[in-house]
Motif scaffolding. Structure first.
Motif, PDB file in Angstrom:
ATOM      1  N   ASN A 200      68.812  -1.269 -71.410  1.00  0.00           N
ATOM      2  CA  ASN A 200      69.773  -2.242 -71.924  1.00  0.00           C
ATOM      3  C   ASN A 200      69.105  -3.585 -72.188  1.00  0.00           C
ATOM      4  O   ASN A 200      69.509  -4.325 -73.091  1.00  0.00           O
ATOM      5  N   THR A 243      73.810   2.148 -65.939  1.00  0.00           N
ATOM      6  CA  THR A 243      72.754   1.329 -65.352  1.00  0.00           C
ATOM      7  C   THR A 243      73.241   0.486 -64.176  1.00  0.00           C
ATOM      8  O   THR A 243      72.578   0.392 -63.138  1.00  0.00           O
ATOM      9  N   CYS A 244      74.391  -0.140 -64.322  1.00  0.00           N
ATOM     10  CA  CYS A 244      74.888  -1.037 -63.262  1.00  0.00           C
ATOM     11  C   CYS A 244      75.318  -0.291 -62.011  1.00  0.00           C
ATOM     12  O   CYS A 244      75.245  -0.837 -60.904  1.00  0.00           O
ATOM     13  N   ASN A 245      75.747   0.952 -62.158  1.00  0.00           N
ATOM     14  CA  ASN A 245      76.235   1.721 -61.022  1.00  0.00           C
ATOM     15  C   ASN A 245      75.131   2.533 -60.361  1.00  0.00           C
ATOM     16  O   ASN A 245      75.089   2.668 -59.141  1.00  0.00           O
ATOM     17  N   TRP A 248      70.151  -1.088 -59.289  1.00  0.00           N
ATOM     18  CA  TRP A 248      70.482  -2.433 -58.817  1.00  0.00           C
ATOM     19  C   TRP A 248      70.249  -3.488 -59.891  1.00  0.00           C
ATOM     20  O   TRP A 248      70.229  -4.688 -59.589  1.00  0.00           O
ATOM     21  N   CYS A 250      72.075  -4.790 -62.195  1.00  0.00           N
ATOM     22  CA  CYS A 250      73.147  -5.753 -62.459  1.00  0.00           C
ATOM     23  C   CYS A 250      73.550  -6.524 -61.211  1.00  0.00           C
ATOM     24  O   CYS A 250      74.489  -7.324 -61.251  1.00  0.00           O
ATOM     25  N   SER A 251      72.842  -6.296 -60.132  1.00  0.00           N
ATOM     26  CA  SER A 251      73.143  -6.979 -58.873  1.00  0.00           C
ATOM     27  C   SER A 251      72.367  -8.277 -58.777  1.00  0.00           C
ATOM     28  O   SER A 251      71.569  -8.624 -59.653  1.00  0.00           O
ATOM     29  N   LYS A 254      68.590  -7.748 -59.228  1.00  0.00           N
ATOM     30  CA  LYS A 254      67.992  -7.419 -60.529  1.00  0.00           C
ATOM     31  C   LYS A 254      66.878  -6.390 -60.345  1.00  0.00           C
ATOM     32  O   LYS A 254      65.802  -6.475 -60.932  1.00  0.00           O
ATOM     33  N   THR A 259      70.611   2.972 -56.668  1.00  0.00           N
ATOM     34  CA  THR A 259      71.563   2.722 -55.592  1.00  0.00           C
ATOM     35  C   THR A 259      71.783   4.039 -54.848  1.00  0.00           C
ATOM     36  O   THR A 259      71.262   5.089 -55.243  1.00  0.00           O
TER      37      THR A 259
END
Length: 276
Positions: A200, A243-245, A248, A250-251, A254, A259
């Motif tokens: 992304n 990607t966010c789930n 990490w 989007c946390s 970065k 996860t």
């Protein structure tokens, strides 16, 4: 193991470990079988590789990697021993020659390089180890990626060839030989390809990630069965909604590592490929 370390050490190590298994990625048509049917699980499961095999997470949750998830499922099939020799930051070169940067974080203690330790373990437990899982190669290519400019270095091709040589000519042949008793293969060897945590951020790098995974598939041919992680993580399309789930990225960290949810997805990919 980490509980006995100082908080200062963890603060130093954590941000540096973020990029250990960077590069995570392939195409979906990357399966290479070494035998017509899986041999199946045995009493011992051996996990090898870099920080993904290790199960690193930037929140220091180190007990929910794909190895732990896969082992929990393997116990239902009679597997009773789990050895995770993975080292955060491991490259194909350091797996052979030693020098893994964060060897202090190893979950399974051993002396010397990871490949020798794995071969010794297999020889001491001859005929009792299956499966053996491996993810390696991403960190060899990491220095060639520039996520700020979304470009690769001029040494990409040379470094990729070196990675191929180390995996194809040394790592996989030695593991395969150690898993062969009286001319018969005694266990399943799986090589994982990589998801792309930066697709992304840098869509233009996706083709290079796919190339890496294609090389891993070619390296595995005749030795190991490739486990496709790239596809269940969302494939090549951007933006990738997983990607966010699953990572990490989007946390606040970065971070490119998986996860707990992402590691479960990886474990599922191993299970589906293994068929047990």
């Amino acid at each position: 193991m980490l509980k006995g370390m100082s908080r200062r050490l963890l603060c130093i190590v954590a941000p540096m470990v973020f990029v250990f298994s960077l590069f995570l990625f392939p195409t979906s048509s990357v399966f290479a079988a070494t035998h017509a049917a899986p041999i199946g699980p045995k009493s011992n499961y051996l996990a090898l590789g870099d920080s993904l095999a290790y199960g690193f997470q930037p929140n220091l949750n180190l007990n929910h990697g794909y190895g732990e998830d896969f082992y929990a499922d393997l116990k239902n099939h009679g597997t009773s021993s789990y050895a995770n020799m993975a080292c955060p930051g491991e490259t194909a070169a350091s797996m052979i020659n030693g020098g893994c940067t964060y060897s202090v974080l190893r979950k399974f203690p051993y002396i010397g390089n990871q490949l020798d330790a794995a071969v010794l373990y297999l020889e001491l437990n001859a005929g009792k180890v299956s499966p053996v899982t491996l993810d390696i190669g991403a960190n060899d290519m990491l220095p060639d990626l520039n996520k700020s400019t979304c470009t690769v270095s001029s040494t990409w091709t040379t470094d990729l060839a070196t990675m191929d040589t180390n995996i194809r000519q040394t790592i996989l042949p030695r593991l395969s030989a150690a898993m062969t008793v009286n001319g018969q293969r005694t266990g399943d060897l799986f090589l994982m390809n990589y998801y792309d945590p930066y697709q992304n951020l840098c869509p233009s790098l996706v083709p290079y990630v796919q190339t890496l995974n294609q090389h891993l598939a070619a390296d595995a041919s005749g030795y190991a069965t490739v486990v496709d992680v790239f596809t269940p993580f969302g494939g090549a399309a951007t933006p990738n909604p997983n990607t966010c789930n699953y990572t990490w990225m989007c946390s606040i960290f970065k971070d490119i590592h998986a996860t707990s949810t992402g590691y479960r997805v990886i474990a599922n990919a191993f299970e589906q490929t293994a068929g047990y």
